[in-house]
Design a protein around this motif. Structure first.
Motif, mmCIF file in Angstrom:
data_model
loop_
_atom_site.group_PDB
_atom_site.id
_atom_site.type_symbol
_atom_site.label_atom_id
_atom_site.label_comp_id
_atom_site.label_asym_id
_atom_site.label_seq_id
_atom_site.Cartn_x
_atom_site.Cartn_y
_atom_site.Cartn_z
ATOM 1 N N GLY A 50 0.610 -1.367 -0.590
ATOM 2 C CA GLY A 50 0.041 0.482 -0.455
ATOM 3 C C GLY A 50 0.533 1.397 -0.065
ATOM 4 O O GLY A 50 0.295 2.500 -0.031
ATOM 5 N N PHE A 51 2.307 1.275 0.072
ATOM 6 C CA PHE A 51 2.779 1.968 -0.020
ATOM 7 C C PHE A 51 3.030 2.278 -2.016
ATOM 8 O O PHE A 51 3.050 2.136 -2.583
ATOM 9 C CB PHE A 51 4.532 2.222 0.374
ATOM 10 N N GLN A 52 3.775 4.147 -1.790
ATOM 11 C CA GLN A 52 3.672 4.645 -3.087
ATOM 12 C C GLN A 52 4.967 5.523 -2.930
ATOM 13 O O GLN A 52 5.551 6.357 -3.632
ATOM 14 C CB GLN A 52 2.948 5.268 -3.189
ATOM 15 N N PRO A 53 6.162 3.983 -3.357
ATOM 16 C CA PRO A 53 7.915 4.144 -3.265
ATOM 17 C C PRO A 53 8.384 5.053 -4.480
ATOM 18 O O PRO A 53 7.754 5.025 -5.302
ATOM 19 C CB PRO A 53 8.373 3.278 -2.630
ATOM 20 N N ILE A 54 9.486 5.776 -4.271
ATOM 21 C CA ILE A 54 9.760 6.263 -5.287
ATOM 22 C C ILE A 54 12.154 6.115 -5.594
ATOM 23 O O ILE A 54 11.645 5.952 -4.366
ATOM 24 C CB ILE A 54 10.185 7.816 -5.370
ATOM 25 N N ILE A 55 11.638 5.498 -6.296
ATOM 26 C CA ILE A 55 13.141 4.839 -5.837
ATOM 27 C C ILE A 55 13.892 5.890 -7.135
ATOM 28 O O ILE A 55 13.971 6.581 -7.863
ATOM 29 C CB ILE A 55 12.882 3.596 -7.710
ATOM 30 N N ILE A 56 15.589 5.841 -6.285
ATOM 31 C CA ILE A 56 16.283 6.875 -6.937
ATOM 32 C C ILE A 56 16.946 6.007 -7.240
ATOM 33 O O ILE A 56 17.812 4.451 -7.046
ATOM 34 C CB ILE A 56 17.270 7.073 -5.275
ATOM 35 N N GLU A 57 16.762 6.936 -8.710
ATOM 36 C CA GLU A 57 17.679 6.301 -10.064
ATOM 37 C C GLU A 57 19.494 6.205 -9.510
ATOM 38 O O GLU A 57 19.676 6.633 -9.044
ATOM 39 C CB GLU A 57 17.661 7.340 -11.163
ATOM 40 N N GLY A 58 19.292 4.566 -10.095
ATOM 41 C CA GLY A 58 21.549 4.689 -9.666
ATOM 42 C C GLY A 58 21.491 4.279 -8.719
ATOM 43 O O GLY A 58 22.556 4.149 -8.516
ATOM 44 N N GLY A 59 21.104 4.290 -7.601
ATOM 45 C CA GLY A 59 20.984 4.251 -5.932
ATOM 46 C C GLY A 59 22.474 5.709 -5.488
ATOM 47 O O GLY A 59 22.280 6.224 -6.093
ATOM 48 N N MET A 60 23.054 4.813 -4.484
ATOM 49 C CA MET A 60 23.804 5.418 -4.220
ATOM 50 C C MET A 60 24.928 5.812 -4.660
ATOM 51 O O MET A 60 26.107 7.409 -4.314
ATOM 52 C CB MET A 60 24.971 4.908 -2.131
ATOM 53 N N LYS A 61 25.204 5.135 -5.448
ATOM 54 C CA LYS A 61 26.230 5.450 -7.177
ATOM 55 C C LYS A 61 26.197 6.715 -7.811
ATOM 56 O O LYS A 61 27.351 7.385 -7.340
ATOM 57 C CB LYS A 61 26.748 4.144 -7.724
ATOM 58 N N ALA A 62 24.670 7.313 -8.188
ATOM 59 C CA ALA A 62 24.992 8.181 -8.521
ATOM 60 C C ALA A 62 24.532 9.345 -7.261
ATOM 61 O O ALA A 62 24.853 10.537 -7.738
ATOM 62 C CB ALA A 62 23.173 7.682 -9.183
ATOM 63 N N ILE A 63 24.009 8.909 -5.800
ATOM 64 C CA ILE A 63 24.404 10.196 -4.981
ATOM 65 C C ILE A 63 26.149 10.891 -4.651
ATOM 66 O O ILE A 63 25.733 11.759 -4.821
ATOM 67 C CB ILE A 63 23.159 10.375 -3.566
ATOM 68 N N GLN A 64 26.590 9.598 -5.025
ATOM 69 C CA GLN A 64 27.528 10.338 -4.443
ATOM 70 C C GLN A 64 28.608 10.745 -5.525
ATOM 71 O O GLN A 64 28.785 11.868 -5.373
ATOM 72 C CB GLN A 64 28.548 9.173 -4.730
ATOM 73 N N GLU A 65 28.407 10.062 -6.847
ATOM 74 C CA GLU A 65 28.436 11.063 -8.465
ATOM 75 C C GLU A 65 28.385 12.657 -7.883
ATOM 76 O O GLU A 65 29.419 13.176 -8.598
ATOM 77 C CB GLU A 65 28.322 10.209 -9.902
ATOM 78 N N THR A 66 26.479 12.510 -8.019
ATOM 79 C CA THR A 66 26.466 14.200 -7.955
ATOM 80 C C THR A 66 26.631 15.037 -6.486
ATOM 81 O O THR A 66 26.784 16.363 -6.646
ATOM 82 C CB THR A 66 24.473 13.912 -8.146
ATOM 83 N N MET A 67 26.953 14.496 -5.677
ATOM 84 C CA MET A 67 27.554 15.225 -4.482
ATOM 85 C C MET A 67 28.825 15.582 -4.078
ATOM 86 O O MET A 67 29.177 16.550 -4.444
ATOM 87 C CB MET A 67 27.254 14.121 -2.626
ATOM 88 N N ASN A 68 29.759 14.426 -5.619
ATOM 89 C CA ASN A 68 30.920 14.870 -5.426
ATOM 90 C C ASN A 68 31.053 14.191 -7.280
ATOM 91 O O ASN A 68 32.225 13.448 -7.283
ATOM 92 C CB ASN A 68 31.939 13.437 -5.105
ATOM 93 N N PRO A 69 31.078 15.006 -8.285
ATOM 94 C CA PRO A 69 31.580 14.906 -9.120
ATOM 95 C C PRO A 69 32.527 15.115 -10.259
ATOM 96 O O PRO A 69 33.661 16.027 -9.101
ATOM 97 C CB PRO A 69 31.097 16.559 -9.926
#
Length: 193
Positions: free
Chosen positions: A174-193
């Protein structure tokens, strides 16, 4: 394993073994995304052995289907309903997963839950701490009730695969989750280009 028609999967646990991206782009309502690769590791955490299993595949590949049947039976799943090709599922019953890019997620100001489904022992790249809850994927079925249904739940793992599995499971609850594309790898790349 026999080929099924769509109405035959109604009483079965539906397992979509396609890739995370294929699943996100369209899947049968109520299906759990467990790829052929991670089925053996996580099926026991999410699936009942008392209810039949129906697999959704991208195409008929006899070797892959036969291998999946062997693995499922070795794990104790005696009730295998069969398999269905995704293109044979009626279009009106197909749903899509909500996703968000790492860059857009990092701009979020609203109240939300960031659900990190990596096992604590494997976390080498820490997730953003804002609203962070860590429930390892293998523990999610036993602990999903700890999540507030009135908040957006963003799923995170290393690369997006387990985040998609977690989101597919939460959808069935019953949740409506949202998937972060590329996971932690993508977050790290975004935070530390």
């Amino acid at each position: 394993m026999k080929k099924l028609n769509y109405p035959e999967i109604a009483d079965a646990q539906i397992i979509d073994i396609r890739s995370q991206l294929a699943f996100q782009n369209g899947h049968a309502k109520g299906s759990l995304n467990l790829t052929a690769k991670n089925f053996k590791k996580y099926a026991g955490d999410f699936l009942s052995q008392d209810q039949p299993l129906a697999f959704v595949v991208g195409e008929e590949t006899p070797d892959e289907i036969a291998e999946l049947e062997i693995i499922a039976r070795e794990m104790g799943y005696a009730h295998l309903a069969g398999y269905l090709v995704i293109d044979e599922i009626p279009k009106e019953t197909i749903q899509h997963s909500d996703t968000i890019t790492a860059a857009d997620f990092l701009k979020k100001e609203s109240d939300f839950i960031l659900l990190d489904v990596r096992h604590p022992d494997e976390i080498t790249r820490p997730a953003p701490e804002k609203n962070l809850i860590n429930i390892a994927l293998e523990d999610l079925a036993a602990n999903y009730q700890d999540l507030a249904k009135n908040k957006d739940v963003y799923t995170l793992c290393g690369s997006g695969n387990r985040g998609t599995t977690a989101a597919s499971y939460l959808e069935t609850k019953g949740f409506q989750p949202i998937i972060i594309e590329g996971g932690m790898k993508a977050i790290q790349e975004t935070m530390n280009p």
